[in-house]
Each structure stands twice: as C-alpha cells, then as structure tokens.
Write a protein that holds these residues in place. Structure first.
Motif, PDB file in Angstrom:
ATOM      1  N   THR A  50     -26.966 -34.738  41.268  1.00  0.00           N
ATOM      2  CA  THR A  50     -26.980 -34.693  39.804  1.00  0.00           C
ATOM      3  C   THR A  50     -26.885 -36.144  39.312  1.00  0.00           C
ATOM      4  OG1 THR A  50     -24.577 -34.502  39.764  1.00  0.00           O
ATOM      5  CG2 THR A  50     -25.827 -32.449  39.671  1.00  0.00           C
ATOM      6  N   TYR A  51     -26.937 -36.339  37.997  1.00  0.00           N
ATOM      7  CA  TYR A  51     -26.830 -37.715  37.510  1.00  0.00           C
ATOM      8  C   TYR A  51     -26.072 -37.760  36.197  1.00  0.00           C
ATOM      9  CZ  TYR A  51     -30.395 -36.637  34.038  1.00  0.00           C
ATOM     10  OH  TYR A  51     -31.072 -36.091  32.976  1.00  0.00           O
ATOM     11  N   GLU A  52     -25.564 -38.952  35.888  1.00  0.00           N
ATOM     12  CA  GLU A  52     -24.944 -39.159  34.582  1.00  0.00           C
ATOM     13  C   GLU A  52     -25.345 -40.550  34.095  1.00  0.00           C
ATOM     14  OE1 GLU A  52     -20.550 -39.458  32.471  1.00  0.00           O
ATOM     15  OE2 GLU A  52     -20.673 -38.866  34.560  1.00  0.00           O
ATOM     16  N   ILE A  53     -25.848 -40.604  32.880  1.00  0.00           N
ATOM     17  CA  ILE A  53     -26.202 -41.911  32.300  1.00  0.00           C
ATOM     18  C   ILE A  53     -24.925 -42.542  31.754  1.00  0.00           C
ATOM     19  CG2 ILE A  53     -27.492 -43.042  30.436  1.00  0.00           C
ATOM     20  CD1 ILE A  53     -29.643 -40.870  30.871  1.00  0.00           C
ATOM     21  N   MET A  58     -27.866 -48.086  33.025  1.00  0.00           N
ATOM     22  CA  MET A  58     -26.775 -47.811  33.974  1.00  0.00           C
ATOM     23  C   MET A  58     -26.655 -46.308  34.207  1.00  0.00           C
ATOM     24  SD  MET A  58     -22.846 -49.070  33.767  1.00  0.00           S
ATOM     25  CE  MET A  58     -21.695 -48.733  35.081  1.00  0.00           C
ATOM     26  N   ILE A  59     -26.626 -45.941  35.490  1.00  0.00           N
ATOM     27  CA  ILE A  59     -26.648 -44.516  35.828  1.00  0.00           C
ATOM     28  C   ILE A  59     -25.922 -44.306  37.147  1.00  0.00           C
ATOM     29  CG2 ILE A  59     -28.850 -44.645  37.122  1.00  0.00           C
ATOM     30  CD1 ILE A  59     -29.640 -41.970  35.826  1.00  0.00           C
ATOM     31  N   LEU A 143     -36.707 -42.104  35.877  1.00  0.00           N
ATOM     32  CA  LEU A 143     -37.122 -40.856  35.229  1.00  0.00           C
ATOM     33  C   LEU A 143     -36.205 -40.552  34.039  1.00  0.00           C
ATOM     34  CD1 LEU A 143     -37.641 -38.547  38.364  1.00  0.00           C
ATOM     35  CD2 LEU A 143     -39.410 -39.714  37.025  1.00  0.00           C
ATOM     36  N   TYR A 144     -34.965 -41.053  34.111  1.00  0.00           N
ATOM     37  CA  TYR A 144     -33.979 -40.739  33.073  1.00  0.00           C
ATOM     38  C   TYR A 144     -33.670 -41.927  32.164  1.00  0.00           C
ATOM     39  CZ  TYR A 144     -33.361 -37.352  36.796  1.00  0.00           C
ATOM     40  OH  TYR A 144     -33.593 -36.429  37.777  1.00  0.00           O
ATOM     41  N   LEU A 145     -33.987 -43.133  32.640  1.00  0.00           N
ATOM     42  CA  LEU A 145     -33.693 -44.339  31.860  1.00  0.00           C
ATOM     43  C   LEU A 145     -35.009 -45.044  31.582  1.00  0.00           C
ATOM     44  CD1 LEU A 145     -30.795 -45.904  34.012  1.00  0.00           C
ATOM     45  CD2 LEU A 145     -30.516 -44.744  31.830  1.00  0.00           C
ATOM     46  N   ASP A 146     -35.271 -45.373  30.332  1.00  0.00           N
ATOM     47  CA  ASP A 146     -36.550 -46.053  30.104  1.00  0.00           C
ATOM     48  C   ASP A 146     -36.394 -47.570  30.084  1.00  0.00           C
ATOM     49  OD1 ASP A 146     -35.248 -46.210  27.764  1.00  0.00           O
ATOM     50  OD2 ASP A 146     -36.544 -44.812  26.660  1.00  0.00           O
ATOM     51  N   ASP A 147     -35.167 -48.058  30.316  1.00  0.00           N
ATOM     52  CA  ASP A 147     -34.956 -49.505  30.233  1.00  0.00           C
ATOM     53  C   ASP A 147     -34.420 -50.066  31.539  1.00  0.00           C
ATOM     54  OD1 ASP A 147     -32.638 -48.097  30.055  1.00  0.00           O
ATOM     55  OD2 ASP A 147     -31.947 -48.973  28.177  1.00  0.00           O
TER      56      ASP A 147
END
Ligand SMILES: O=C(O)CCC(=O)C(=O)O
Ligand SMILES: [Fe+2]
Length: 262
Positions: A50-53, A58-59, A143-147
């Motif tokens: 799983t993931y958390e931003i 930063m992730i 995929l979850y962070l555009d920066d």
C-alpha cells in the motif's frame, strides 16, 4: 563515468586524511555466518503493498519489497559486509550503526570526497538488483505523485542499526549541486526491525512528523521534499514479521539501503 570519478580522486588522494573510520573489522550481518539460498519465489512488489503520500515528492510504499527480495538483499550485503572494506563504524556513531557504500564512498565528515577507506578499499559498484528495485519504486511512486523526478542510483549507503540505533536530524546535501537542484529523490529501503523516521519540511520549523518504517517499506523523498530535515529514532527490537529473521538469519537490528544519484 565511474572510472573517471575513481581515477581523478585516486590522483588527488596521496595520503590518508586524519579522520579515517575508527574500525574496519569484518562484521557479519548473520548470526551464524550461514548464507541461505532462497528458492525462486515472489518478486517485488509484494501483492499487499500500500502507499501513503507524505508531502510533495514524498511517499512511503508499505510492504513493497517481497520477503524473497529482502532475503536476497541481506545476502548481497553480507557478501561484502564480512569481507575486507566491509562495514565500518565512525566515532560519531557511538556504537549505534555500521556503514558501507556501493558506487561511491560517503563518510559523515567528508561526504563523497574520499575514495579510499583506511584499507585502500574502493567501493564495489551498486548491485544491479538494488538499482532495479529503486527504479521500480520510483516508477510506481510516480503513478501517485506528479512532482517526483526520476533518477539513476549511482551510490548506495548501507547502514546496519543496532537495536539502540538512531540517526539525528540532518539534511542530505552532499550530492552534486545538479542532483540537489533537480530534487532527484533519495530512496530508503528498510529491512529488519521497525524504526521511526522523523522529518520536517524546511519551512515548518517546529512541526516534526513521523512515519513507521517496517521491514520491506520503501520511503522516497525528492522534488520539493528533497531537502527535508530527517532522522531515525527508536530502532528497538520490534519486528514486523519474524519470517525475515527465520529465512535470512540476519542479526536483530535494522538494515537500511539509501540510494541516490550523485
Ligand atoms: O536509515 C534511513 O532510512 C535513513 C538514513 C539517512 O537518512 C541517511 O543515511 O542519510
Ligand atoms: Fe539522510
């Protein structure tokens, strides 16, 4: 690239500086010196990841590295750790962690300046398994962070934290000005006992946040978070799962790989 780097530093480095590591004796990661050969199994990433931003760029990817890959990482590190030029300890680490490097030598006081360790050892190249893992993690994170910029890891710091281990608040700022300016990410891979990663953004002077680092987690900070202050607290004896210890026979403690592009 690497040859050019080594070549120029070798020419500059005529004598040993006074601040060499205090200890370079072999230090095995394993309790009983046995290397376990793993059967082919599940490869990274684990199905239960799983993931958390945690902020811009930063992730944390939880449970990202499969058990098979964690065991492989322990075995790859062990191959170098127990040999000449393996794990070393600095006075400033006060018996709390040991370190070794792949790709480029990095030392707390001199950064990337010195090529040699006290025994004339040149760091081995970054294992391709580590490079692929870091690149895959960055791709998934994008995929979850555009920066979050991409990077090619040409240096890997391996730290083994004892259960009383910690690392004070600091910024990672020894990489090239180009790498820092572009916010090329730091990828930190955790294996072993659980620790707490504490961090704060440079503009938030007092707000310290924290996130658990369990075995198999990958933490990435790049882009606008590349310059966060961060540290590691409470390594302790808590283990997320005893499978890693049963399968790898690793000592109790936390193995961390920190990959960067110089
Ligand atoms: O152990 C970690 O996860 C972080 C290590 C770190 O911040 C460093 O070596 O600069
Ligand atoms: Fe750091």
């Amino acid at each position: 690239m690497q040859d050019a780097f080594h070549g120029s530093l070798l020419r500059e480095c005529h004598c040993f500086p006074s601040n060499w590591p205090t200890e370079t004796v072999p230090y095995s990661l394993l309790e009983d010196w046995r290397i376990i050969k793993q059967p082919p199994g599940e490869r990274t990433p684990s199905k239960l990841s799983t993931y958390e931003i945690l902020g811009p760029g930063m992730i944390i990817l939880k449970n990202y590295v499969s058990l098979t890959d964690q065991v492989d990482i322990v075995n790859i590190c062990e191959k170098w750790a127990a040999g000449p030029g393996g794990f070393y300890m600095y006075k400033s680490d006060e018996d709390r962690r040991r370190q070794m490097c792949f790709g480029r030598n990095w030392e707390p006081e001199t950064g990337y300046r010195n090529c040699y360790r006290s025994n004339g050892f040149k760091p081995p190249p970054v294992p391709h398994e580590f490079i692929s893992l870091a690149e895959a993690a960055i791709k998934d994170a994008q995929l979850y962070l555009d920066d979050l910029p991409s990077m090619y890891p040409d240096t890997c710091l391996v730290s083994f934290y004892y259960t009383n281990g910690r690392l004070g608040l600091h910024q990672d700022c020894d990489e090239s000005s180009d790498s820092l300016r572009r916010g090329l990410p730091v990828v930190s891979i955790s294996i072993g006992t659980t620790a707490i990663f504490v961090y704060r953004r440079t503009e938030h002077k007092r707000k310290l946040k924290n996130v658990w680092l369990d075995s198999g987690d990958v933490l990435i900070f790049g882009g606008k978070s590349r310059h966060i202050y961060h540290g590691v607290e409470h390594v302790g004896c808590n283990i997320f799962s005893d499978d890693l210890y049963l399968e790898s026979k690793m000592r109790l403690g936390r193995l961390s790989l920190t990959l960067r592009q110089f």
